[in-house]
Design a protein around this motif. Structure first.
Motif, PDB file in Angstrom:
ATOM      1  N   GLN A   1      12.542   6.132  15.825  1.00 49.15           N
ATOM      2  CA  GLN A   1      12.312   7.532  16.214  1.00 49.15           C
ATOM      3  C   GLN A   1      12.089   8.409  14.987  1.00 49.15           C
ATOM      4  OE1 GLN A   1      15.950   7.958  18.488  1.00 49.15           O
ATOM      5  NE2 GLN A   1      14.843   7.894  20.448  1.00 49.15           N
ATOM      6  N   LEU A   2      12.808   8.133  13.915  1.00 45.21           N
ATOM      7  CA  LEU A   2      12.625   8.893  12.675  1.00 45.21           C
ATOM      8  C   LEU A   2      11.223   8.679  12.111  1.00 45.21           C
ATOM      9  CD1 LEU A   2      16.053   8.179  10.927  1.00 45.21           C
ATOM     10  CD2 LEU A   2      15.304  10.382  11.847  1.00 45.21           C
ATOM     11  N   ARG A   3      10.763   7.454  12.135  1.00 42.45           N
ATOM     12  CA  ARG A   3       9.422   7.157  11.620  1.00 42.45           C
ATOM     13  C   ARG A   3       8.351   7.823  12.475  1.00 42.45           C
ATOM     14  NH1 ARG A   3       9.614   0.756  10.234  1.00 42.45           N
ATOM     15  NH2 ARG A   3      10.419   0.689  12.361  1.00 42.45           N
ATOM     16  N   LYS A   4       8.585   7.851  13.767  1.00 44.00           N
ATOM     17  CA  LYS A   4       7.624   8.522  14.661  1.00 44.00           C
ATOM     18  C   LYS A   4       7.590  10.018  14.377  1.00 44.00           C
ATOM     19  CE  LYS A   4       6.332   8.987  19.541  1.00 44.00           C
ATOM     20  NZ  LYS A   4       6.690   8.631  20.942  1.00 44.00           N
ATOM     21  N   GLU A   5       8.765  10.597  14.150  1.00 44.37           N
ATOM     22  CA  GLU A   5       8.863  12.014  13.807  1.00 44.37           C
ATOM     23  C   GLU A   5       8.109  12.298  12.503  1.00 44.37           C
ATOM     24  OE1 GLU A   5      11.186  15.898  14.246  1.00 44.37           O
ATOM     25  OE2 GLU A   5      10.618  14.287  15.602  1.00 44.37           O
ATOM     26  N   ALA A   6       8.278  11.404  11.532  1.00 44.86           N
ATOM     27  CA  ALA A   6       7.598  11.570  10.244  1.00 44.86           C
ATOM     28  C   ALA A   6       6.085  11.493  10.416  1.00 44.86           C
ATOM     29  CB  ALA A   6       8.075  10.509   9.262  1.00 44.86           C
ATOM     30  N   ALA A   7       5.612  10.522  11.188  1.00 40.62           N
ATOM     31  CA  ALA A   7       4.176  10.363  11.405  1.00 40.62           C
ATOM     32  C   ALA A   7       3.574  11.593  12.066  1.00 40.62           C
ATOM     33  CB  ALA A   7       3.917   9.114  12.249  1.00 40.62           C
TER      34      ALA A   7
ATOM     35  N   HIS B   1       1.302  23.121   2.565  1.00 39.09           N
ATOM     36  CA  HIS B   1      -0.121  22.903   2.871  1.00 39.09           C
ATOM     37  C   HIS B   1      -0.673  21.842   1.926  1.00 39.09           C
ATOM     38  CE1 HIS B   1      -4.191  23.612   4.117  1.00 39.09           C
ATOM     39  NE2 HIS B   1      -4.565  24.003   2.912  1.00 39.09           N
ATOM     40  N   SER B   2      -1.485  20.940   2.462  1.00 40.14           N
ATOM     41  CA  SER B   2      -2.108  19.887   1.665  1.00 40.14           C
ATOM     42  C   SER B   2      -3.618  20.077   1.674  1.00 40.14           C
ATOM     43  CB  SER B   2      -1.742  18.509   2.225  1.00 40.14           C
ATOM     44  OG  SER B   2      -2.391  17.488   1.489  1.00 40.14           O
ATOM     45  N   PRO B   3      -4.172  20.790   0.681  1.00 36.55           N
ATOM     46  CA  PRO B   3      -5.618  21.037   0.656  1.00 36.55           C
ATOM     47  C   PRO B   3      -6.448  19.764   0.581  1.00 36.55           C
ATOM     48  CG  PRO B   3      -4.464  22.436  -0.919  1.00 36.55           C
ATOM     49  CD  PRO B   3      -3.492  21.407  -0.460  1.00 36.55           C
ATOM     50  N   ASN B   4      -5.901  18.723  -0.079  1.00 36.44           N
ATOM     51  CA  ASN B   4      -6.654  17.494  -0.281  1.00 36.44           C
ATOM     52  C   ASN B   4      -6.552  16.532   0.896  1.00 36.44           C
ATOM     53  OD1 ASN B   4      -7.220  18.460  -2.880  1.00 36.44           O
ATOM     54  ND2 ASN B   4      -5.376  17.505  -3.705  1.00 36.44           N
ATOM     55  N   GLY B   5      -5.519  16.696   1.714  1.00 38.18           N
ATOM     56  CA  GLY B   5      -5.341  15.786   2.845  1.00 38.18           C
ATOM     57  C   GLY B   5      -4.954  14.389   2.407  1.00 38.18           C
ATOM     58  N   PHE B   6      -4.715  13.519   3.380  1.00 38.62           N
ATOM     59  CA  PHE B   6      -4.354  12.125   3.131  1.00 38.62           C
ATOM     60  C   PHE B   6      -4.438  11.380   4.457  1.00 38.62           C
ATOM     61  CE2 PHE B   6      -0.615  14.868   3.450  1.00 38.62           C
ATOM     62  CZ  PHE B   6      -0.015  14.385   4.600  1.00 38.62           C
ATOM     63  N   THR B   7      -4.323  10.066   4.395  1.00 40.18           N
ATOM     64  CA  THR B   7      -4.339   9.238   5.598  1.00 40.18           C
ATOM     65  C   THR B   7      -2.904   8.932   6.002  1.00 40.18           C
ATOM     66  OG1 THR B   7      -6.415   8.225   4.906  1.00 40.18           O
ATOM     67  CG2 THR B   7      -5.138   7.069   6.605  1.00 40.18           C
TER      68      THR B   7
ATOM     69  N   ILE C   1      -2.412   5.545  -4.118  1.00 44.41           N
ATOM     70  CA  ILE C   1      -2.511   6.998  -4.303  1.00 44.41           C
ATOM     71  C   ILE C   1      -2.201   7.713  -2.999  1.00 44.41           C
ATOM     72  CG2 ILE C   1      -4.095   8.910  -4.800  1.00 44.41           C
ATOM     73  CD1 ILE C   1      -5.539   7.012  -6.754  1.00 44.41           C
ATOM     74  N   ASN C   2      -2.766   7.219  -1.907  1.00 44.11           N
ATOM     75  CA  ASN C   2      -2.532   7.824  -0.600  1.00 44.11           C
ATOM     76  C   ASN C   2      -1.051   7.742  -0.209  1.00 44.11           C
ATOM     77  OD1 ASN C   2      -3.740   8.882   2.045  1.00 44.11           O
ATOM     78  ND2 ASN C   2      -2.560   7.116   2.731  1.00 44.11           N
ATOM     79  N   SER C   3      -0.446   6.582  -0.469  1.00 40.65           N
ATOM     80  CA  SER C   3       0.971   6.397  -0.156  1.00 40.65           C
ATOM     81  C   SER C   3       1.845   7.401  -0.907  1.00 40.65           C
ATOM     82  CB  SER C   3       1.389   4.965  -0.500  1.00 40.65           C
ATOM     83  OG  SER C   3       2.772   4.791  -0.357  1.00 40.65           O
ATOM     84  N   LYS C   4       1.539   7.604  -2.196  1.00 41.30           N
ATOM     85  CA  LYS C   4       2.316   8.556  -2.992  1.00 41.30           C
ATOM     86  C   LYS C   4       2.138   9.982  -2.456  1.00 41.30           C
ATOM     87  CE  LYS C   4       0.451   7.059  -6.833  1.00 41.30           C
ATOM     88  NZ  LYS C   4       0.071   6.909  -8.256  1.00 41.30           N
ATOM     89  N   LEU C   5       0.950  10.275  -1.973  1.00 40.28           N
ATOM     90  CA  LEU C   5       0.677  11.613  -1.435  1.00 40.28           C
ATOM     91  C   LEU C   5       1.493  11.901  -0.182  1.00 40.28           C
ATOM     92  CD1 LEU C   5      -3.214  11.949  -1.860  1.00 40.28           C
ATOM     93  CD2 LEU C   5      -1.452  13.323  -2.973  1.00 40.28           C
ATOM     94  N   TRP C   6       1.468  10.975   0.782  1.00 40.95           N
ATOM     95  CA  TRP C   6       2.170  11.288   2.030  1.00 40.95           C
ATOM     96  C   TRP C   6       3.686  11.275   1.842  1.00 40.95           C
ATOM     97  CZ3 TRP C   6       5.692   8.061   4.066  1.00 40.95           C
ATOM     98  CH2 TRP C   6       5.536   6.679   4.000  1.00 40.95           C
TER      99      TRP C   6
END
Length: 305
Positions: free
Chosen positions: A19-25, A41-47, A121-126
């Motif tokens: 449930q925590l992971r779902k909340e995070a997603a 706010h994340s101007p660059n976005g991420f996956t 890089i994406n992982s570090k961003l999110w």
């Protein structure tokens, strides 16, 4: 901790890991879609990963070297310094408050090995985004992850589980959440830091399962803080251009970092800093995909021998 944080912590404590992971997603999806959430706010976005892919703490080739000492080590990698591009109420966020200009531009978390891979890089961003958008949720997730790894380490016969939350950041996690140390008394937490206040306040009698390494650098106060770290039996890391090959090089490094001679070790052998001889200088060889470029960027944060 204010009442809002108390309420949020209580709410999260009733959730399962799934449930925590779902909340995070869900929160991360809103941020990834350029929505401002809790002022972030994340101007660059991420996956965004699927909920079952939300995992904050992992490993690295270096931390895995600790297994030869029968230590299982896990580490969290966030987007270094202000590289995430995240904004809070329009102002840039920085996970390394004491980053020098040199280490900010030449950071190995941005220039070395797998750190430059798009998925990393994406992982570090999110992960960085999640920390800032909901720190209590971030805390709840890492508690679950540490508990899972501690059970795994015991089952696999490791002597110790090491946890490094600041793999590519310098955040005061254990000042913010000191209860982590008492929740897991048999886990060894450790960090590298450039923050003078953390070194000055460090007291092993108060935090026996927390070890700090001071990251020496080219700032004018570095030697002063390094000496304080040495007096407390802490390690002091120093970047060098290549592996040291003689006693004279080790002595030169010690004098450049501290102003006097002391034990010098090869920090690339393992990342198990809490097994270092107290007061050691930890020589870390420059690592980057383009060493010449990064050496120029790091400038006087590299110690000559």
């Amino acid at each position: 901790m204010n009442n809002n944080n108390n309420d949020r912590r209580e709410e999260l404590s009733k959730m399962t890991h799934a449930q925590l992971r779902k909340e995070a997603a869900t929160l991360l999806t809103r941020l990834a879609n350029k929505e401002t959430v809790n002022g972030i706010h994340s101007p660059n976005g991420f996956t965004v990963n699927k909920p079952n892919g939300i995992k904050i703490i992992g490993s690295s080739l270096k931390t895995e070297k600790g297994e030869k000492l029968n230590v299982l080590t896990i580490v969290a990698f966030l987007a270094p310094s202000d590289s995430s591009g995240l904004l809070k109420n329009g102002k840039p966020l920085n996970v390394c408050a004491f980053a020098t200009d040199a280490c900010r531009t030449g950071c190995l978390g941005l220039n070395a090995g797998l750190m430059v891979a798009p998925q990393v890089i994406n992982s570090k961003l999110w992960k960085t985004a999640l920390y800032y958008v909901d720190k209590e949720l971030f805390r709840a997730l890492i508690i679950h992850e540490i508990a899972i790894k501690e059970k795994y380490a015991i089952k696999q016969g490791f002597n110790k589980l090491g946890v490094r939350l600041n793999g590519t950041s310098d955040l005061p996690f254990y000042q913010q959440w000191p209860e982590l140390l008492t929740m897991f008394p048999n886990v060894q937490f450790y960090d590298y830091t450039k923050q003078p206040a953390l070194i000055k306040r460090y007291d092993k009698t108060e935090t026996p399962n927390y070890h700090l390494t001071y990251s020496a650098n080219g700032s004018e106060h570095s030697q002063e803080i390094a000496r304080i770290a040495h007096s407390k039996g802490l390690s002091i890391s120093a970047i060098v251009r290549d592996t040291l090959t003689s006693d004279s090089e080790e002595e030169n490094l010690a004098h450049n970092v501290l102003g006097f001679n002391t034990n010098v070790i090869d920090g690339d052998e393992t990342d198990v800093r809490f097994y270092d001889r107290p007061g050691s200088i930890v020589a870390l060889r420059l690592k980057a995909n383009n060493k010449t470029k990064v050496a120029e960027l790091l400038n006087n944060d590299i110690f000559e021998v």
